[in-house]
Design a protein around this motif. Structure first.
Motif, mmCIF file in Angstrom:
data_model
loop_
_atom_site.group_PDB
_atom_site.id
_atom_site.type_symbol
_atom_site.label_atom_id
_atom_site.label_comp_id
_atom_site.label_asym_id
_atom_site.label_seq_id
_atom_site.Cartn_x
_atom_site.Cartn_y
_atom_site.Cartn_z
ATOM 1 N N ARG A 223 0.965 -1.085 0.342
ATOM 2 C CA ARG A 223 -0.222 -0.266 -0.395
ATOM 3 C C ARG A 223 1.015 1.288 -0.003
ATOM 4 N N VAL A 224 2.299 1.223 -0.003
ATOM 5 C CA VAL A 224 3.202 2.091 0.453
ATOM 6 C C VAL A 224 4.110 2.578 -1.165
ATOM 7 N N VAL A 225 3.933 1.636 -1.406
ATOM 8 C CA VAL A 225 4.237 1.177 -3.204
ATOM 9 C C VAL A 225 3.377 2.409 -3.810
ATOM 10 N N PRO A 226 3.739 3.354 -4.923
ATOM 11 C CA PRO A 226 2.800 4.990 -5.257
ATOM 12 C C PRO A 226 2.633 3.601 -6.593
ATOM 13 N N ASP A 227 1.180 3.795 -6.376
ATOM 14 C CA ASP A 227 0.227 3.132 -7.955
ATOM 15 C C ASP A 227 0.778 3.260 -8.961
ATOM 16 N N LEU A 229 3.960 2.728 -10.260
ATOM 17 C CA LEU A 229 4.273 1.840 -9.767
ATOM 18 C C LEU A 229 3.736 0.084 -10.537
ATOM 19 N N ASP A 230 4.431 -0.253 -11.155
ATOM 20 C CA ASP A 230 3.722 -1.657 -12.091
ATOM 21 C C ASP A 230 4.489 -3.059 -11.154
ATOM 22 N N VAL A 231 4.017 -2.651 -9.550
ATOM 23 C CA VAL A 231 4.590 -3.825 -8.618
ATOM 24 C C VAL A 231 3.722 -4.696 -8.540
ATOM 25 N N SER A 232 4.051 -6.116 -8.569
ATOM 26 C CA SER A 232 3.328 -7.496 -8.439
ATOM 27 C C SER A 232 4.303 -8.232 -7.978
ATOM 28 N N VAL A 233 2.908 -9.307 -6.979
ATOM 29 C CA VAL A 233 3.591 -10.305 -6.254
ATOM 30 C C VAL A 233 3.286 -11.788 -6.214
ATOM 31 N N ASP A 234 3.850 -12.491 -6.471
ATOM 32 C CA ASP A 234 3.579 -14.297 -6.567
ATOM 33 C C ASP A 234 4.052 -14.833 -5.943
ATOM 34 N N LEU A 235 2.940 -15.496 -4.966
ATOM 35 C CA LEU A 235 2.622 -16.051 -3.956
ATOM 36 C C LEU A 235 2.576 -17.718 -3.699
ATOM 37 N N PHE A 236 4.015 -18.127 -3.238
ATOM 38 C CA PHE A 236 3.501 -19.573 -3.894
ATOM 39 C C PHE A 236 3.704 -19.576 -2.617
ATOM 40 N N GLY A 237 3.025 -21.621 -2.103
ATOM 41 C CA GLY A 237 3.098 -21.517 -0.608
ATOM 42 C C GLY A 237 1.567 -22.530 -0.469
ATOM 43 N N LYS A 238 1.037 -22.552 0.589
ATOM 44 C CA LYS A 238 -0.148 -22.571 0.977
ATOM 45 C C LYS A 238 0.100 -22.770 2.404
ATOM 46 N N PHE A 320 18.074 -6.016 3.533
ATOM 47 C CA PHE A 320 17.260 -5.728 4.667
ATOM 48 C C PHE A 320 16.333 -4.425 5.152
ATOM 49 N N PHE A 321 15.128 -4.810 5.726
ATOM 50 C CA PHE A 321 14.490 -3.968 6.488
ATOM 51 C C PHE A 321 14.547 -4.772 8.052
ATOM 52 N N PRO A 322 14.663 -3.621 8.568
ATOM 53 C CA PRO A 322 13.833 -3.945 10.064
ATOM 54 C C PRO A 322 12.469 -5.021 10.190
ATOM 55 N N GLU A 323 12.166 -5.907 10.728
ATOM 56 C CA GLU A 323 11.646 -6.912 10.996
ATOM 57 C C GLU A 323 10.343 -5.764 11.097
ATOM 58 N N GLY A 324 8.863 -6.155 10.319
ATOM 59 C CA GLY A 324 7.765 -5.917 10.916
ATOM 60 C C GLY A 324 7.730 -4.428 10.167
ATOM 61 N N ASP A 325 8.339 -3.902 9.698
ATOM 62 C CA ASP A 325 8.424 -2.835 9.401
ATOM 63 C C ASP A 325 7.912 -2.271 7.827
ATOM 64 N N ALA A 326 6.954 -2.333 7.503
ATOM 65 C CA ALA A 326 6.185 -2.244 6.442
ATOM 66 C C ALA A 326 6.410 -1.223 5.844
ATOM 67 N N ASP A 327 7.062 0.142 6.074
ATOM 68 C CA ASP A 327 7.008 1.243 5.681
ATOM 69 C C ASP A 327 8.250 1.113 4.933
ATOM 70 N N ALA A 328 8.777 0.624 5.621
ATOM 71 C CA ALA A 328 10.785 0.203 5.469
ATOM 72 C C ALA A 328 10.638 -0.398 4.460
ATOM 73 N N LEU A 329 9.696 -1.203 4.330
ATOM 74 C CA LEU A 329 9.726 -2.804 3.094
ATOM 75 C C LEU A 329 8.970 -2.201 2.123
ATOM 76 N N GLY A 330 8.200 -1.192 2.120
ATOM 77 C CA GLY A 330 7.614 -0.581 0.813
ATOM 78 C C GLY A 330 8.610 0.122 0.115
ATOM 79 N N ALA A 332 11.386 0.252 0.095
ATOM 80 C CA ALA A 332 12.787 -1.033 -0.447
ATOM 81 C C ALA A 332 11.818 -1.377 -1.770
ATOM 82 N N ILE A 333 11.314 -2.107 -2.327
ATOM 83 C CA ILE A 333 10.793 -2.428 -3.184
ATOM 84 C C ILE A 333 10.111 -1.297 -4.408
ATOM 85 N N THR A 334 10.098 0.073 -3.477
ATOM 86 C CA THR A 334 10.514 1.118 -4.796
ATOM 87 C C THR A 334 11.321 1.395 -4.905
#
Length: 378
Positions: A223-227, A229-238, A320-330, A332-334
């Motif tokens: 949600r932090v990543v600017p709209d 940008l064409d960013v997507s994620v494939d989640l493999f697993g269940k 690397f980003f601080p665990e649980g920090d969604a803003d920092a992860l966003g 890094a993705i950006t």
């Protein structure tokens, strides 16, 4: 002439990291002339055919996933072991550790337990449901009570060794650090160039759908990543949280960015098609998926938990980003989406980080450890 016989006891043969690592190790040991059998407690059999295809017999005890039922599996395990007459028992994961060590004690043969994670650390306990935390507290007592039966322990990382030895009161000198392994022959020497474009980023995540994997942090980060940008994620697993995670994606309004791909037995082709690997785990032992992503030549965005930092201590291929920090992860993705040069620089360094985890190197360490225990050999 009689080969050394090893009986592996593991919770299941699902397509998880511990199971896939056991397959790699068993295949290597078979190539070195060791005869092996696998007993799984539960019925998940995704990898059963891979074991039998390598001449490694598989027996499932068909146990229900309830900790209080574990004692009922001891008798059939002892029966299977007495029939096959192993020289050594090797155990993986907590229920199998407890059961396998008890069986080895009854049979009077050596047993090695491999630790894949650090479940007893307080922060890690919080990454489980209340019911799971209660079960872990109970299992810790039995884990500690049977730990004296083991002649040796293996931890997949230094952080796992430190955690387990502290939790169970084990002298660290009894524990060898031997990481999980990867068959590097399945990956091309160099990742093929894809038509990369600034502003476009295809992420991939591989892992079970459980709290430990931190997928809620990833969803908030998207949600932090600017709209723009064409960013997507494939989640493999269940996993047990698959349904709630799908609902969480809808609630966050990021359906266009997240694809649930389910479990696949061979994730390598999908890694090779991705632009980067994202790994927001709350805690890890030593992730096979992370190492495989590096082997595929992918830049990685990962939480800074200790086991992840052991894989890439100098951040050569990982943001690397601080665990649980969604803003920092966003952020890094950006950064990876907006900067092709950064993406390419990290990718060029990735495969070298995977080389120490080749199944030949790691398998030889298992073989040497088993030989040092004086197992009967041909």
């Amino acid at each position: 002439m009689r080969m050394t016989r090893i009986l592996h006891v593991i919770d299941s043969l699902g397509a998880g990291g511990a199971e896939r690592n056991l397959l790699q190790t068993a295949a290597y040991l078979a190539g070195r002339g060791m005869e092996q059998r696998v007993v799984s407690l539960y019925d998940d059999d995704d990898l059963a055919a891979d074991f039998t295809g390598r001449g490694i017999g598989v027996v499932s005890l068909g146990l229900l996933r309830r900790f209080f039922l574990l004692p009922f599996a001891l008798r059939p395990l002892l029966k299977a072991a007495k029939k096959w007459k192993p020289d050594l028992i090797s155990t993986q994961l907590i229920p199998s550790d407890i059961l396998g060590r008890t069986a080895a004690k009854r049979l009077g043969i050596p047993v090695i337990s491999t630790w894949q994670n650090a479940p007893y650390d307080a922060p890690n306990l919080l990454a489980h449901s209340l019911r799971a935390r209660v079960a872990l507290r109970i299992s810790r007592k039995f884990d500690r009570g049977t730990s004296g039966y083991a002649c040796r322990f293996i931890a997949v990382s230094r952080s796992v060794r430190k955690s387990y030895c502290c939790a169970l009161g084990i002298d660290p000198v009894r524990c060898d650090v031997i990481p999980n392994s990867v068959d590097l022959s399945r990956f091309p020497a160099e990742k093929s160039e894809r038509a990369e474009r600034t502003g476009t980023l295809r992420l991939i995540h591989v892992g079970r759908h459980v709290l430990q994997k931190g997928l809620s942090t990833l969803f908030r980060a998207l949600r932090v990543v600017p709209d723009s940008l064409d960013v997507s994620v494939d989640l493999f697993g269940k996993g047990p949280l698959s349904t709630s995670l799908e609902r969480e994606v809808r609630d966050n309004g990021i359906e266009s960015r997240v694809r649930f791909r389910g479990t696949v037995l061979d994730v390598v082709p999908h890694l090779l098609e991705a632009d980067a690997f994202v790994f927001p785990s709350v805690h890890e032992g030593l992730s096979l998926a992370y190492v495989e992503a590096l082997a595929a030549g992918l830049p990685v965005i990962a939480s800074d938990v200790p086991a992840n930092k052991e894989v890439d201590p100098n951040s050569r291929a990982t943001l690397f980003f601080p665990e649980g920090d969604a803003d920092a992860l966003g952020r890094a993705i950006t950064a990876l989406a907006e900067t092709l040069e950064l993406r390419k620089t990290l990718a060029k360094r990735a495969q070298a980080l995977a080389e120490p985890y080749s199944h030949e190197r790691i398998g030889s360490r298992y073989y040497d450890l088993i030989e040092s225990l004086g197992g009967r050999s041909s």
